[in-house]
Motif scaffolding. Structure first.
Motif, PDB file in Angstrom:
ATOM      1  N   GLN A  96     -72.849  -7.845  38.804  1.00 11.14           N
ATOM      2  CA  GLN A  96     -73.894  -7.102  38.102  1.00 11.14           C
ATOM      3  C   GLN A  96     -74.023  -5.723  38.723  1.00 11.14           C
ATOM      4  O   GLN A  96     -73.628  -5.496  39.860  1.00 11.14           O
ATOM      5  CB  GLN A  96     -75.251  -7.797  38.287  1.00 11.14           C
ATOM      6  N   SER A 137     -81.083  -8.088  41.597  1.00 11.12           N
ATOM      7  CA  SER A 137     -82.471  -7.619  41.727  1.00 11.12           C
ATOM      8  C   SER A 137     -82.959  -7.801  43.170  1.00 11.12           C
ATOM      9  O   SER A 137     -83.861  -7.088  43.626  1.00 11.12           O
ATOM     10  CB  SER A 137     -83.386  -8.394  40.781  1.00 11.12           C
ATOM     11  N   GLU A 191     -77.385  -3.179  38.943  1.00 14.94           N
ATOM     12  CA  GLU A 191     -78.769  -2.999  38.522  1.00 14.94           C
ATOM     13  C   GLU A 191     -79.260  -1.627  38.929  1.00 14.94           C
ATOM     14  O   GLU A 191     -78.879  -1.109  39.971  1.00 14.94           O
ATOM     15  CB  GLU A 191     -79.663  -4.072  39.153  1.00 14.94           C
ATOM     16  N   ARG A 206     -74.131 -18.208  39.808  1.00 14.94           N
ATOM     17  CA  ARG A 206     -74.980 -19.140  39.060  1.00 14.94           C
ATOM     18  C   ARG A 206     -74.201 -20.416  38.786  1.00 14.94           C
ATOM     19  O   ARG A 206     -73.018 -20.360  38.449  1.00 14.94           O
ATOM     20  CB  ARG A 206     -75.431 -18.526  37.732  1.00 14.94           C
TER      21      ARG A 206
HETATM   22  N1  PHE Z   1     -81.920  -9.563  36.908  1.00 15.11           N
HETATM   23  C1  PHE Z   1     -81.800  -9.826  35.494  1.00 15.11           C
HETATM   24  C2  PHE Z   1     -80.760 -10.879  35.266  1.00 15.11           C
HETATM   25  O1  PHE Z   1     -79.941 -11.077  36.108  1.00 15.11           O
HETATM   26  C3  PHE Z   1     -81.430  -8.607  34.720  1.00 15.11           C
HETATM   27  C4  PHE Z   1     -82.530  -7.562  34.744  1.00 15.11           C
HETATM   28  C5  PHE Z   1     -82.517  -6.615  35.713  1.00 15.11           C
HETATM   29  C6  PHE Z   1     -83.536  -7.574  33.831  1.00 15.11           C
HETATM   30  C7  PHE Z   1     -83.509  -5.663  35.767  1.00 15.11           C
HETATM   31  C8  PHE Z   1     -84.521  -6.643  33.849  1.00 15.11           C
HETATM   32  C9  PHE Z   1     -84.512  -5.693  34.827  1.00 15.11           C
HETATM   33  O2  PHE Z   1     -80.715 -11.524  34.277  1.00 15.11           O
END
Ligand code: PHE
Length: 339
Positions: free
Chosen positions: A207, A169, A209, A193
């Motif tokens: 990920q 994000s 996004e 993490r």
């Molecule tokens: N960034 C969130 C996560 O890593 C995932 C997510 C992305 C949720 C975009 C909502 C919108 O858990």
């Protein structure tokens, strides 16, 4: 005798050799101490005076022919050896070229990128070492916000402002800071993490996004987009959006795909429910838009995030996430036939 010498000259001219030994034998035969030439030179004193001139010329011609032959053959054999030295035996069978394979994470990442490129999304990337603003604060997670604990963060040394990004994000924040709507972008990348490592979770994973911002974007657009995505990637169009919470989206939801309950493994991976969670999503919180200088009264948008590792495991029947980062060639080789 002169005729004999002429014969020898012709023989010397015609001589061919394959090896150094043959050349050396030739040299000894003609030019060696007890060789033909020395024999003829010794003979010189016995030759009648009026023949001396012709005889001398013939012997010299023989000497010249033999020397030139030896030198030419030596050179030829040496240059052949040089070629051999560089290329080895040119007649040997070729060695098979060992083709590499793409990593399953790359394979799945590229598949997802392709799916979203088809509907107008571009790809954006950002740094893995982030600052607090892009990873947390701009995403509506101010200091001391309890939701920061949802993602156990690795900080760089003792500086709480520098960390390994916990989600991609952060890339969306960077993208919004630099671009005004309409925005359609997907951000793939590695995230970190501080979690215990097991067959199901790792302290780093990947990920992807998505972010879509424009005028009058609704939750229905989000659902349609996700449905298109799951149909393209898994061939499954039934999804469900389960209410959830993320600080940066409102409303928020978990994305579940109906996987079905046809095989034994379907039961195992869906824990007997048929549903499989693949990520999170929601409508971008107006605070986040404002933090990135986008007018939240004019624009709205949605965001979603899915884990690439989990999807790769699902699509390629990988039962341990650790295999994805151990670089065991026996594992990686199995993806040769994939994209
Ligand atoms: N960034 C969130 C996560 O890593 C995932 C997510 C992305 C949720 C975009 C909502 C919108 O858990």
């Amino acid at each position: 005798m002169i005729d004999k010498i002429k014969e020898l000259i012709a023989e010397a001219d015609a001589f061919k050799a394959e090896t150094k030994e043959e050349v050396e034998a030739f040299r000894i035969q003609y030019l060696g101490k007890k060789g033909l030439l020395n024999q003829y030179f010794a003979e010189f004193k016995n030759v009648a005076n009026e023949q001396k001139k012709e005889f001398g010329q013939a012997v010299n011609a023989l000497k010249k022919a033999a020397e030139e032959k030896v030198n030419a053959l030596k050179e030829e054999l040496e240059s052949k050896e040089e070629v051999k030295g560089v290329y080895g035996d040119l007649s040997r069978p070729g060695e098979p070229v060992n083709l590499g394979a793409r990593h399953p994470i790359s394979i799945v990442k590229n598949q997802i990128i392709d799916i979203f490129s088809n509907i107008g999304f571009n790809v954006s990337e950002g740094p893995e070492i982030e600052d607090d603003w892009h990873n947390f604060t701009a995403l509506n997670l101010p200091e001391y916000h309890p939701a920061r604990d949802m993602q156990d963060t690795f900080f760089i040394q003792t500086n709480p402002d520098v960390l390994l990004r916990t989600h991609t994000s952060s890339v969306q924040v960077r993208y919004m800071e630099k671009n005004q709507p309409p925005i359609r972008t997907i951000s793939p990348g590695r995230v970190y993490r501080n979690e215990a490592i097991s067959a199901r979770s790792h302290c780093f994973f990947h990920q992807i996004e998505g972010l879509y911002i424009d005028k009058e974007v609704s939750f229905a657009d989000l659902k349609q987009t996700l449905q298109y995505f799951t149909t393209q990637l898994f061939g499954k169009s039934k999804i469900r959006l389960r209410p959830s919470y993320f600080p940066f989206t409102e409303p928020s939801a978990e994305i579940d795909v109906y996987w079905g309950l046809e095989t034994e493994s379907d039961y195992r991976i869906t824990k007997g429910t048929g549903w499989l969670e693949i990520g999170g999503c929601g409508m971008v919180d107006p605070n986040v838009l404002e933090n990135c200088n986008i007018d939240s009264k004019e624009y709205s948008g949605f965001a979603f995030g899915v884990g690439i590792d989990r999807i790769a495991m699902l699509l390629h029947q990988i039962n341990d996430i650790r295999l994805l980062s151990e670089n065991d060639v026996r594992f990686l080789e199995q993806f040769k036939s994939a994209l």
